[in-house]
Design an enzyme around this catalytic site. Structure first.
Site, PDB file in Angstrom:
ATOM      1  CG  ASN A 290      -0.281  -0.015   2.522  1.00  0.00           C
ATOM      2  OD1 ASN A 290       0.937   0.140   2.594  1.00  0.00           O
ATOM      3  ND2 ASN A 290      -1.037  -0.192   3.594  1.00  0.00           N
ATOM      4  CE  LYS A 291       3.320   1.936   4.168  1.00  0.00           C
ATOM      5  NZ  LYS A 291       4.115   1.066   4.979  1.00  0.00           N
ATOM      6  CG  ASN A 292       3.820   7.178  -2.016  1.00  0.00           C
ATOM      7  OD1 ASN A 292       3.073   6.785  -1.124  1.00  0.00           O
ATOM      8  ND2 ASN A 292       3.947   8.456  -2.321  1.00  0.00           N
TER       9      ASN A 292
END
Ligand SMILES: *Cc1c(COP(=O)(O)O)cnc(C)c1O
Length: 372
Positions: free
Chosen positions: A179-181
């Protein structure tokens, strides 16, 4: 996930599949040349000396603390408004986390003043966290750390590609969780300007061994020594290959995230004037999260239920770490009024590069309706 507007979503496609297929065809899966390429490319976009890829950001934070020699008897200043990993890394190292309150609703980074008040003769380091991608004032914290004679560490899980991240601290750790960039499914990276720290972390991520499996396979080495207590915090060629593909698109995605945040701010101002948005449109950010604060008299779960019924996922970033039963038991009587009030009212709205302006408008319209 049907027609839900999800909170976060990785961008994945043919380039990732191709990169993974090429690793499989190569016959070499564990840490090798692609990992090194990924490290070099990551260091380059952050303008830092070097980087070490690891199995997760949590592992990276643990290794940073170990490499800096922080351990039992030492105190480390930490936010409570963070993911539990920031604090747990300090516990793995055997040191004591000291929770610091945030500045305000508007600037939910740890407060410099509060940090100063919590310094003792045992304080050895401070870990700041670039909450939601909104960058902590690195210059300000570096001079604080120098003044107090502390190590300055960045939890940069939310801030890959952030301008200046890793440049003035002793080390920074990034996350590539899904779910990170940018993502490698699971994975992380440590950057540092100190070549000794990099060297120690590189060794400790793989049991402190003096040669790699690849070196022995290639006949560059027959045996190895173990020079320090290390861990298995390695990453692999599959993740590195995927990371290289994702890294090439990071700045484009971060730009898209910032644009969507701007759209959110505009619609929220119009349609939900009772809602507060932390920071402002000018604040340097990688726009990892879209946090909003509900008015004090609103029941948060009602709003989240109504959003869910409208097909919109929302979340809470974060429940404060000092309130978890495990941490409360170990560190009772921690009182952080600003953090607690913030965490009671926070909701995070969907934000990821695949969203469009119309999605944002829909979310804010539904939020307006939910607020009544
Ligand atoms: C996700 C996250 C971590 C942990 O990252 P992993 O790669 O999953 O270990 C640490 N700190 C913060 C603030 C995070 O959001």
């Amino acid at each position: 996930m049907g027609n839900m507007i999800s909170l976060s979503e990785p961008v994945l496609g043919e380039p990732e599949k191709d990169a993974l297929a090429r690793v499989i065809d190569s016959g070499w899966l564990t840490m090798g040349q692609r990992v090194r390429e990924f490290e070099t490319a990551f260091a380059e976009i952050h303008d830092v000396e070097d980087a070490v890829a690891v199995s997760s950001c949590t592992a990276g934070l643990h290794l940073i603390l170990e490499a800096l020699g922080i351990g039992p008897g030492d105190e480390v200043l930490v936010p409570s408004l963070t993911f539990v990993a920031t604090v747990n890394a300090v516990l793995y190292a055997g040191a004591t986390p000291v929770f610091v309150d945030i500045e305000s609703d508007k600037i939910p980074h740890i407060s410099l003043k509060a940090a100063e008040d919590k310094c003792t003769e045992r304080t050895r380091a401070v870990i700041v966290m670039h909450y939601g991608g909104y960058l902590v004032d690195i210059t300000k914290w570096r001079s604080f750390a120098d003044r107090q004679n502390l190590y300055f560490i960045e939890d940069a899980a939310h801030a890959p590609g952030g301008k200046g991240v890793g440049l003035s601290s002793h080390a920074a750790a990034f996350s590539f969780f899904t779910n990170k960039n940018m993502t490698t499914a699971e994975g992380g990276m440590v950057v540092s300007q100190d070549s000794d720290v990099i060297k120690r972390i590189r060794s400790m991520r793989s049991h402190g061994m003096t040669s790699l499996t690849l070196d022995r396979y290639k006949g560059h080495a027959y045996s190895y020594d173990v020079t320090t207590l290390g861990y298995n915090y390695r990453i692999d060629e599959l993740r590195a290959a995927m990371g290289l593909v994702q890294l090439a698109r990071l700045s484009e995605w971060n730009r898209k995230r910032r644009e969507l945040t701007h759209v959110y701010r505009t619609f929220l101002k119009d349609l939900c004037p009772g809602v507060t948005v932390p920071f402002d449109d000018e604040w340097p950010t990688t726009a990892h999260l879209m946090p909003i604060l509900l008015p004090g008299d609103i029941k948060r779960t009602d709003i989240m239920d109504k959003l869910r019924a409208a097909g919109i996922q929302s979340s809470i970033h974060y429940p404060p770490v000092h309130g978890f039963s495990y941490h409360k038991k170990r560190f009772p009587n921690v009182i952080l009024p600003e953090t607690e009030s913030y965490c009671d009212r926070i909701i995070t709205l969907p934000l990821h590069p695949a969203l469009g302006r119309n999605d944002v408008e829909y979310v804010v319209t539904r939020l307006n309706r939910a607020l009544g």
